[in-house]
Design a protein around this motif. Structure first.
Motif, short mmCIF file in Angstrom:
data_model
loop_
_atom_site.label_atom_id
_atom_site.label_comp_id
_atom_site.label_asym_id
_atom_site.label_seq_id
_atom_site.Cartn_x
_atom_site.Cartn_y
_atom_site.Cartn_z
N TYR A 1 0.71 -1.26 0.00
CA TYR A 1 0.05 -0.12 -0.07
C TYR A 1 0.81 1.11 0.06
O TYR A 1 1.89 1.40 0.53
CB TYR A 1 -0.90 0.19 1.32
N ASP A 2 0.45 2.32 -0.49
CA ASP A 2 0.83 3.79 -0.13
C ASP A 2 0.28 4.07 1.37
O ASP A 2 -0.88 4.44 1.32
CB ASP A 2 0.47 4.65 -1.35
N GLU B 1 -3.69 3.47 -0.01
CA GLU B 1 -4.10 3.42 -1.25
C GLU B 1 -3.40 2.06 -1.91
O GLU B 1 -2.04 2.07 -1.62
CB GLU B 1 -3.69 4.50 -2.42
N THR C 1 -1.22 -0.25 -3.85
CA THR C 1 -0.55 -0.02 -4.92
C THR C 1 0.15 -1.46 -5.48
O THR C 1 1.06 -1.23 -6.63
CB THR C 1 0.61 0.92 -4.71
N ALA D 1 4.39 -1.67 -6.29
CA ALA D 1 4.80 -0.33 -6.75
C ALA D 1 6.03 -0.08 -5.78
O ALA D 1 7.24 0.61 -6.19
CB ALA D 1 3.64 0.75 -6.57
N ASN D 2 5.90 -0.27 -4.47
CA ASN D 2 6.83 -0.11 -3.52
C ASN D 2 8.16 -0.67 -3.77
O ASN D 2 9.25 -0.03 -3.71
CB ASN D 2 6.38 -0.07 -2.34
#
Length: 290
Positions: free
Chosen positions: A37-38, A46, A48, A51-52
């Motif tokens: 998550y973001d 959010e 994601t 993505a991280n």
């Protein structure tokens, strides 16, 4: 009867398993979810996905902290193990005052890490520090140890070695004292030197202890945080910023909990791979007496 014994066994270990699950596996799984998550400390979360983890490949600070972690480990582990082994060799035989020397070397290992780091921070101060004042008596101008990018990491490594070498020394000392004395007596009759006896008798028989100390010391080195936080705060110019400090900074200074969790899992994966590889190759060089 066997079934009742199994149930009783599970009941006896259930408090430990429950506690381990709640305080270890629970937070571990929660951190894994956060890494997807973001997840700001304050604000909307959010999802994601990966993505991280993808961001890591473009993060220059992550690359610097990874290299610094490797440099710290590569400097500390060999120095710690070799020094501990040398001290154990010197202190394995009884002589007047041996108790004092053993205690003096071991005391730093049980001293508070924060107190130890604060003391050494003042000892390494540029002008009023004891180290530079002593060097001045010898006509040597000492550097600003913790303020110079070229000397900050070596200074932290050396202070960390002094702090923890006593524990490994005790482990090596115990292992060396368990080596059968008749092997040394036979070597003496054959005219073997002290170095040859150490290389051919002591070293092979203490390889299980060497393996243990290598694993534990390496894992501890890769998780270094306290002395970095107190002595350098990752500086100067990120020269001592290691992975754990970067994780802390990302989580509690920048409040990016999701990205910090992803960093933590990368460190966990590195330590897991290192442990598995070390465990896999141990049979090639670790000697076990039948």
């Amino acid at each position: 009867m066997q079934r009742n014994e199994r149930i009783a066994g599970w009941l006896f270990i259930s408090p430990m398993l429950i506690g381990f699950t709640i305080f270890m596996f629970g937070p571990l799984l929660f951190a894994l979810v956060m890494s997807l998550y973001d997840w700001p400390l304050l604000g909307e979360r959010e999802f994601t996905g990966l993505a991280n983890y993808k961001e890591l490949f473009e993060d220059k600070t992550f690359k610097v902290s990874f290299i610094n972690t490797f440099v710290f480990s590569a400097g500390l582990v060999p120095m710690n193990i070799l020094l501990a082994m040398g001290l154990a060799s010197l202190l394995k035989n009884k002589f007047p005052g041996i108790g004092f020397f053993r205690t003096a070397i071991f005391v730093p290992a049980v001293t508070s890490l924060i107190v130890w780091a604060i003391v050494w921070k003042y000892l390494l101060a540029p002008e009023l520090g004891f180290i530079n004042q002593f060097l001045a008596l010898l006509g040597i101008q000492g550097p600003a140890w913790l303020l110079n990018p070229s000397t900050a990491m070596p200074a932290v490594i050396v202070t960390s070695v002094i702090k923890n070498v006593g524990l490994n020394m005790i482990l090596f000392l115990t292992a060396m004292q368990q080596v059968p004395k008749d092997l040394y007596e036979a070597a003496d009759l054959d005219g073997a030197s002290s170095f040859r006896q150490f290389r051919s008798i002591t070293l092979p028989l203490i390889t299980p202890t060497i393996f243990l100390t290598m694993i534990v010391t390496t894992i501890g080195a890769m998780k270094v945080f306290g002395q970095i936080y107190v002595m350098t705060r990752g500086g100067p110019m990120d020269s001592t910023k290691v992975l754990v400090y970067y994780i802390w900074e990302t989580a509690f200074r920048h409040y990016e909990m999701g990205y910090a969790s992803a960093l933590a899992f990368i460190l966990f994966f590195i330590l897991l791979v290192f442990t598995l590889v070390s465990w896999g190759v141990r049979k090639r060089w670790v000697f076990y007496e039948n």
